[in-house]
Write a protein that holds these residues in place. Sequence first.
Motif, PDB file in Angstrom:
ATOM      1  N   VAL A 184       0.869  -1.176   0.000  1.00  0.00           N
ATOM      2  CA  VAL A 184       0.000   0.000   0.000  1.00  0.00           C
ATOM      3  C   VAL A 184       0.908   1.229   0.000  1.00  0.00           C
ATOM      4  CG1 VAL A 184      -1.764   1.308   1.247  1.00  0.00           C
ATOM      5  CG2 VAL A 184      -1.857  -1.191   1.212  1.00  0.00           C
ATOM      6  N   GLY A 185       0.641   2.177  -0.875  1.00  0.00           N
ATOM      7  CA  GLY A 185       1.510   3.337  -1.046  1.00  0.00           C
ATOM      8  C   GLY A 185       1.672   4.197   0.193  1.00  0.00           C
ATOM      9  N   SER A 186       2.632   5.095   0.146  1.00  0.00           N
ATOM     10  CA  SER A 186       2.922   6.018   1.251  1.00  0.00           C
ATOM     11  C   SER A 186       3.083   7.429   0.705  1.00  0.00           C
ATOM     12  CB  SER A 186       4.208   5.614   1.981  1.00  0.00           C
ATOM     13  OG  SER A 186       4.131   4.314   2.529  1.00  0.00           O
ATOM     14  N   VAL A 187       2.883   8.414   1.581  1.00  0.00           N
ATOM     15  CA  VAL A 187       3.113   9.810   1.209  1.00  0.00           C
ATOM     16  C   VAL A 187       4.025  10.469   2.246  1.00  0.00           C
ATOM     17  CG1 VAL A 187       0.968  10.112  -0.076  1.00  0.00           C
ATOM     18  CG2 VAL A 187       0.982  10.524   2.394  1.00  0.00           C
ATOM     19  N   PRO A 215       6.194   7.532  -2.933  1.00  0.00           N
ATOM     20  CA  PRO A 215       5.850   6.226  -3.518  1.00  0.00           C
ATOM     21  C   PRO A 215       4.402   5.845  -3.216  1.00  0.00           C
ATOM     22  CG  PRO A 215       7.110   5.915  -1.517  1.00  0.00           C
ATOM     23  CD  PRO A 215       7.067   7.396  -1.752  1.00  0.00           C
ATOM     24  N   VAL A 216       3.500   6.619  -3.801  1.00  0.00           N
ATOM     25  CA  VAL A 216       2.072   6.465  -3.506  1.00  0.00           C
ATOM     26  C   VAL A 216       1.391   5.490  -4.459  1.00  0.00           C
ATOM     27  CG1 VAL A 216       1.316   8.385  -4.974  1.00  0.00           C
ATOM     28  CG2 VAL A 216       0.007   7.822  -2.911  1.00  0.00           C
ATOM     29  N   SER A 217       2.054   5.171  -5.578  1.00  0.00           N
ATOM     30  CA  SER A 217       1.423   4.373  -6.642  1.00  0.00           C
ATOM     31  C   SER A 217       2.221   3.109  -6.958  1.00  0.00           C
ATOM     32  CB  SER A 217       1.282   5.215  -7.911  1.00  0.00           C
ATOM     33  OG  SER A 217       0.736   6.482  -7.651  1.00  0.00           O
ATOM     34  N   PRO A 218       2.287   2.138  -6.064  1.00  0.00           N
ATOM     35  CA  PRO A 218       3.105   0.944  -6.320  1.00  0.00           C
ATOM     36  C   PRO A 218       2.636   0.116  -7.510  1.00  0.00           C
ATOM     37  CG  PRO A 218       1.737   0.657  -4.363  1.00  0.00           C
ATOM     38  CD  PRO A 218       1.637   2.090  -4.742  1.00  0.00           C
ATOM     39  N   ARG A 219       1.394   0.322  -7.921  1.00  0.00           N
ATOM     40  CA  ARG A 219       0.847  -0.439  -9.045  1.00  0.00           C
ATOM     41  C   ARG A 219       1.620  -0.193 -10.347  1.00  0.00           C
ATOM     42  NH1 ARG A 219      -2.191  -4.837  -8.764  1.00  0.00           N
ATOM     43  NH2 ARG A 219      -3.181  -3.841  -6.954  1.00  0.00           N
ATOM     44  N   GLU A 237      -4.187   9.593   5.884  1.00  0.00           N
ATOM     45  CA  GLU A 237      -5.318   9.052   6.636  1.00  0.00           C
ATOM     46  C   GLU A 237      -6.082   8.023   5.809  1.00  0.00           C
ATOM     47  OE1 GLU A 237      -6.081  13.231   9.127  1.00  0.00           O
ATOM     48  OE2 GLU A 237      -7.525  12.543   7.626  1.00  0.00           O
ATOM     49  N   ASP A 238      -6.298   8.336   4.537  1.00  0.00           N
ATOM     50  CA  ASP A 238      -7.059   7.422   3.683  1.00  0.00           C
ATOM     51  C   ASP A 238      -6.282   6.142   3.391  1.00  0.00           C
ATOM     52  OD1 ASP A 238      -9.084   9.286   3.647  1.00  0.00           O
ATOM     53  OD2 ASP A 238      -8.531  10.137   1.700  1.00  0.00           O
ATOM     54  N   LEU A 239      -4.966   6.253   3.227  1.00  0.00           N
ATOM     55  CA  LEU A 239      -4.150   5.058   3.023  1.00  0.00           C
ATOM     56  C   LEU A 239      -4.123   4.191   4.279  1.00  0.00           C
ATOM     57  CD1 LEU A 239      -1.189   6.607   1.007  1.00  0.00           C
ATOM     58  CD2 LEU A 239      -2.845   4.952   0.136  1.00  0.00           C
TER      59      LEU A 239
END
Length: 280
Positions: free
Chosen positions: A18-21, A69-73, A40-42
């Motif tokens: 799950v991505g991070s900010v 790295p918010v978009s690991p997909r 919060e949403d992540l």
Amino acid sequence: MIPVKGYTTFHPLKHCIVGSVHAPENVSDDLKDIMQTTAEDLDNLVSTLEAFDVSCYRPETKDATKRPPVSPRDYFIAIGGSLIVGKLINGYKDILGKIDKKNIKWFLDSDISSGNMIRCGNHVHWDISKDVKPQAEKTILAWLEDNGYRTTVTRHGWHMDGVYSILKPGVIVATKDLPNLEQIYPGWDICYLQNNKKQKSIDHEWSGNSAESNYDVNILSVNEENCIMTEPNTTLFNFLEKNKINPVICKFRNKEFWDNGVHCFTQDLYREGVMEDYFK
């Protein structure tokens, strides 16, 4: 060690990135609220996945001058027992270090990920962009064939997880953008969704182009009975009810800024199940 396995988008999910900010205090004032609410949403998404007994892994955010790295997909795909790495960016070193090296296949700078490659048992749909070098394309297609996959190729240069999602065998949620979708999946039940109006977002080098994105089709299946999406949609909910699939809402208040749906914010590493033929 983190196990790796993936044959479909709908087998039971057990291990997931799950991505991070960045922390709000590390960014400029115009981004502080976006970082706070996205974090919060992540975190809420992680809690939701953990309630389904999914182990979650978060990338590191060390350099606040770069997009987090918010978009690991966008960088990885688990195919069979291998994790294919298409791009190497900051934040994922520790996660990759917990995966057995023999299970990692490096196809760097090849623009291959589970954003543009859709898995469905022994069939893979790969939308190949112009950024894929001919030799890399040849090597990857040969690898897929050697490992028992039948591959359908399109060349729109899109992220296909923003065009359609397979929620269980024979069941697809899609936009109307891919003209050959019904030829790829003949006789399948397809729910076509209209594009919803977007919220306005600030212009920034880290943001994406959300003008044509439809986040309602960017769905993360936990298993064949449960899937996660960002907001309610009556047409979609009726379709899911007909197909005995339970929708779980995880709101993302800044999906337009990141140009990400819930599928983009994640990357499945391990799903239970084996290779099957869903096109018999």
